[in-house]
Design a protein around this motif. Sequence first.
Motif, mmCIF file in Angstrom:
data_model
loop_
_atom_site.group_PDB
_atom_site.id
_atom_site.type_symbol
_atom_site.label_atom_id
_atom_site.label_comp_id
_atom_site.label_asym_id
_atom_site.label_seq_id
_atom_site.Cartn_x
_atom_site.Cartn_y
_atom_site.Cartn_z
ATOM 1 N N ARG A 38 0.804 -1.240 0.000
ATOM 2 C CA ARG A 38 0.000 0.000 0.000
ATOM 3 C C ARG A 38 0.832 1.284 0.000
ATOM 4 O O ARG A 38 0.432 2.283 -0.577
ATOM 5 C CB ARG A 38 -0.990 0.001 1.169
ATOM 6 C CG ARG A 38 -0.294 0.010 2.516
ATOM 7 C CD ARG A 38 -1.259 -0.066 3.669
ATOM 8 N NE ARG A 38 -0.469 -0.389 4.866
ATOM 9 C CZ ARG A 38 -0.862 -0.181 6.087
ATOM 10 N NH1 ARG A 38 -2.062 0.308 6.321
ATOM 11 N NH2 ARG A 38 -0.083 -0.494 7.103
ATOM 12 N N TYR A 39 1.987 1.283 0.668
ATOM 13 C CA TYR A 39 2.819 2.494 0.713
ATOM 14 C C TYR A 39 4.088 2.362 -0.118
ATOM 15 O O TYR A 39 4.963 3.213 -0.069
ATOM 16 C CB TYR A 39 3.239 2.794 2.159
ATOM 17 C CG TYR A 39 2.112 3.127 3.100
ATOM 18 C CD1 TYR A 39 1.086 3.985 2.719
ATOM 19 C CD2 TYR A 39 2.092 2.591 4.390
ATOM 20 C CE1 TYR A 39 0.060 4.298 3.597
ATOM 21 C CE2 TYR A 39 1.067 2.906 5.273
ATOM 22 C CZ TYR A 39 0.053 3.752 4.876
ATOM 23 O OH TYR A 39 -0.947 4.071 5.746
ATOM 24 N N GLU A 388 -4.043 14.846 -0.645
ATOM 25 C CA GLU A 388 -4.536 13.804 0.269
ATOM 26 C C GLU A 388 -4.810 12.532 -0.508
ATOM 27 O O GLU A 388 -4.768 12.523 -1.734
ATOM 28 C CB GLU A 388 -5.793 14.277 1.005
ATOM 29 C CG GLU A 388 -6.930 14.601 0.080
ATOM 30 C CD GLU A 388 -8.088 15.297 0.776
ATOM 31 O OE1 GLU A 388 -8.375 14.981 1.948
ATOM 32 O OE2 GLU A 388 -8.722 16.141 0.126
ATOM 33 N N GLY A 389 -5.092 11.465 0.233
ATOM 34 C CA GLY A 389 -5.361 10.187 -0.405
ATOM 35 C C GLY A 389 -6.755 10.160 -1.005
ATOM 36 O O GLY A 389 -7.675 10.731 -0.436
ATOM 37 N N GLY A 393 -6.249 8.592 4.475
ATOM 38 C CA GLY A 393 -4.836 8.494 4.857
ATOM 39 C C GLY A 393 -4.206 9.861 5.023
ATOM 40 O O GLY A 393 -4.900 10.832 5.331
ATOM 41 N N GLY A 394 -2.902 9.937 4.799
ATOM 42 C CA GLY A 394 -2.130 11.148 5.103
ATOM 43 C C GLY A 394 -2.454 12.338 4.212
ATOM 44 O O GLY A 394 -2.956 12.187 3.100
ATOM 45 N N SER A 436 4.059 7.139 -1.143
ATOM 46 C CA SER A 436 4.042 7.694 0.222
ATOM 47 C C SER A 436 5.132 8.751 0.410
ATOM 48 O O SER A 436 5.809 8.768 1.429
ATOM 49 C CB SER A 436 4.199 6.572 1.254
ATOM 50 O OG SER A 436 5.398 5.845 1.011
ATOM 51 N N TYR A 454 1.529 9.706 3.808
ATOM 52 C CA TYR A 454 0.985 8.349 3.612
ATOM 53 C C TYR A 454 -0.491 8.348 3.219
ATOM 54 O O TYR A 454 -1.365 7.940 4.001
ATOM 55 C CB TYR A 454 1.214 7.529 4.894
ATOM 56 C CG TYR A 454 2.685 7.353 5.191
ATOM 57 C CD1 TYR A 454 3.423 8.341 5.840
ATOM 58 C CD2 TYR A 454 3.363 6.219 4.767
ATOM 59 C CE1 TYR A 454 4.785 8.204 6.077
ATOM 60 C CE2 TYR A 454 4.728 6.062 5.001
ATOM 61 C CZ TYR A 454 5.425 7.056 5.654
ATOM 62 O OH TYR A 454 6.766 6.911 5.879
ATOM 63 N N PRO A 455 -0.795 8.790 1.980
ATOM 64 C CA PRO A 455 -2.185 8.754 1.533
ATOM 65 C C PRO A 455 -2.556 7.316 1.150
ATOM 66 O O PRO A 455 -1.672 6.482 0.975
ATOM 67 C CB PRO A 455 -2.146 9.628 0.279
ATOM 68 C CG PRO A 455 -0.782 9.366 -0.283
ATOM 69 C CD PRO A 455 0.121 9.185 0.910
ATOM 70 N N LEU A 456 -3.831 7.070 1.008
ATOM 71 C CA LEU A 456 -4.276 5.742 0.559
ATOM 72 C C LEU A 456 -4.997 5.872 -0.779
ATOM 73 O O LEU A 456 -5.733 6.835 -0.999
ATOM 74 C CB LEU A 456 -5.203 5.121 1.610
ATOM 75 C CG LEU A 456 -4.493 4.736 2.922
ATOM 76 C CD1 LEU A 456 -5.503 4.407 4.016
ATOM 77 C CD2 LEU A 456 -3.532 3.559 2.705
#
Length: 495
Positions: A38-39, A388-389, A393-394, A436, A454-456
Motif C-alpha cells: 500500500r505504501y 490527500e489520499g 490516509g495522510g 508515500s 501516507y495517503p491511501l
Amino acid sequence: ATSLLLLLVTVYGSDSLARQNATLEQYIMAESKKVNQRYRLQYHVAAPVGWINDPNGFSYYKEQYHLFYQYYPYEAKWGPMHWGHVVSKDLVTWEYRPTALVPGEEQCFSGSAVEVNGSMVLMYTAHVVKEGMPVNQSQYLAFSDDGVNFEKFAGNPVIPASPNNSPDFRDPKAWKHGDYWYVIIGSKTDDEIGTVLLYRSKNMIDWEFLTILAQATSDLGYMWECPDFFELGGKHILLMSPQGMVAQGDRFKNLYQTGYIVGQFDYETFTFTQETAFQELDYGHDFYAAQTIASPDGKRVLIGWFGMWETAFPEAKDGWAGAMTIARELVLDSNNHILMKPLTAQSSLRNRVSLQSNLKADQVLELEPASEVLIEADLTQSINLLLEGRSGGGKAWLKWDPSVGKVVVEREEGDVRQVEWSPGSNKAWRLFLDTSSLELFCGDGEAVFSSRVYPLGGWKLSNLGTQAVNTTAYALKRSVPSYNSAMGTNLKIFN
Ligand code: FRU
C-alpha cells in the motif's frame, strides 16, 4: 573420501561467505514478496524488506552508478548494519544487487566507495558492540573486482581510532586529489563539539592524520555525522549532518539536520576558510545523511536518506522502512546558496499523456500514486493546495504567502516546514509524488522540501486557494523493480 572432503572444504570453507549470502538473499527475496504494497514506492530506492537509512558508497564503477545503503534486512527497524546495494545507468532506474557487506565482529556503518587500480574499494566504519555497549568505531576497507562481491581487507582496521580516541568516529568519505587519497571522518571533541577530521594516504591503507578540517561553533551540535567535501562552482563545500542543533524559528526543525558550509580549501596548508554560516540543504521533514558523487559528465549529484531518526515510519507495519530521495544535481548560486534540481533523466519516467488543467478554486485533480506535477500560478497572490489520499490516509498542504514570501509544506495539521523563497526567472513548482512521499522543487531549486506522507489509494490535489492554478500532471513509470527480477543477473552467488 578425498573428493567428499574436498567438497566439504569448498562448501563450508572458502565458499562459506557466499553461502551465507545466498541464504540472506533467499531470505530477502522470500520476505520481500510478503510486503504489503500500500505504501510501496515506485521510483525511489527503498528496502526490499527491512530497514534502511543512510546512502553509502555512492560511486561510479565499471560504467554504472553504485549506491549502497545502511541496511537491516531482518526487521523494519534499525539493527546490526549491513550494506544493501543498487546499481543504475542513469540514477533514475535502479536494480538491486546482493547485500554487499554483512556484519561480522563489526557492524558496517556508513562510508564511501572509490576505485583503486581497477578495484572498487569500500571504506566504512566498523562499529563494535560488546555486551550491548558500543566499544569502538574504526575504519575498515572491503574490496571488489566486479562491483558485486566484496571481501573485507585482512589488515582492518586501517584507521583504528581518532586522535582523541572518541567513541564517535565514523562515516569516512574518501576522494583522490593529486597523488593522495584523502578521507574526512565525522567525530567530536572531548567536550562534545562536532568535528570533521581530515586524513591522507598514498595507498588507501596507511593513513596520516592531517587536521581538524572544521569544528562546530557552540550552536552547531555535539556530533557531525556523514561529512562530504567537494568542489562546486569554484568553491569547496563541506556537507555534513550535525546532531544536537537547536531549532531557531523556521530553521533546524528536524531532530537532526543536513546542511553545508561554503568556503575555500588550500591543499598546501589543509585549511578550509569558511565563507558562510551553516545552511540547510532541504527544508522538508525527512531528509538526512546525504552523500554526493561527481558524475562522469562533471555534475555534482546528491542523494539523501528520505527519512529522519525517531520518526514513525508507518510502512514498518508492512515489513519495510526507509527510502532514498531522488537524485538531485547541485549548483552553487552567486549568493553561496546551493540549488538542488532533479536530473534531466528524471523526466524519462513520464509515462502517459499529461493531464493539463487550469485548476480553479475548489476544484480537485485525481493523480496516480507515482506522479509528477508542474504547478504555475501568480506569485503575487497566495497558493493553497491540499494533497490527500483518494481513499483517505495522510495529508499535506503546499502553500505560498506573498505577504511573507515563504513556501510552506504542512504535514497533517500544524506540522509545518517553511522557508523564504525568492524566485528567479523560473517561477514554477515541480512536485514529485510517490505512493508515500512528496518532493517539492521550487523554481531552479532555491527551496526544496522532501517529506514522507501516507495517503491511501492514490493522490488527489485540491485547490483551496482563491486563484486558479495551472497544473501539468504526468503518471510516472516504476523505476525500481522488485528484488527477485534483479537478482537474476547475479546467479553466480547461488552456485
Ligand atoms: C547517520 C548514522 C551514521 C552511522 C549510521 C548508522 O544516520 O547515524 O552516523 O554511520 O547512521 O546506521
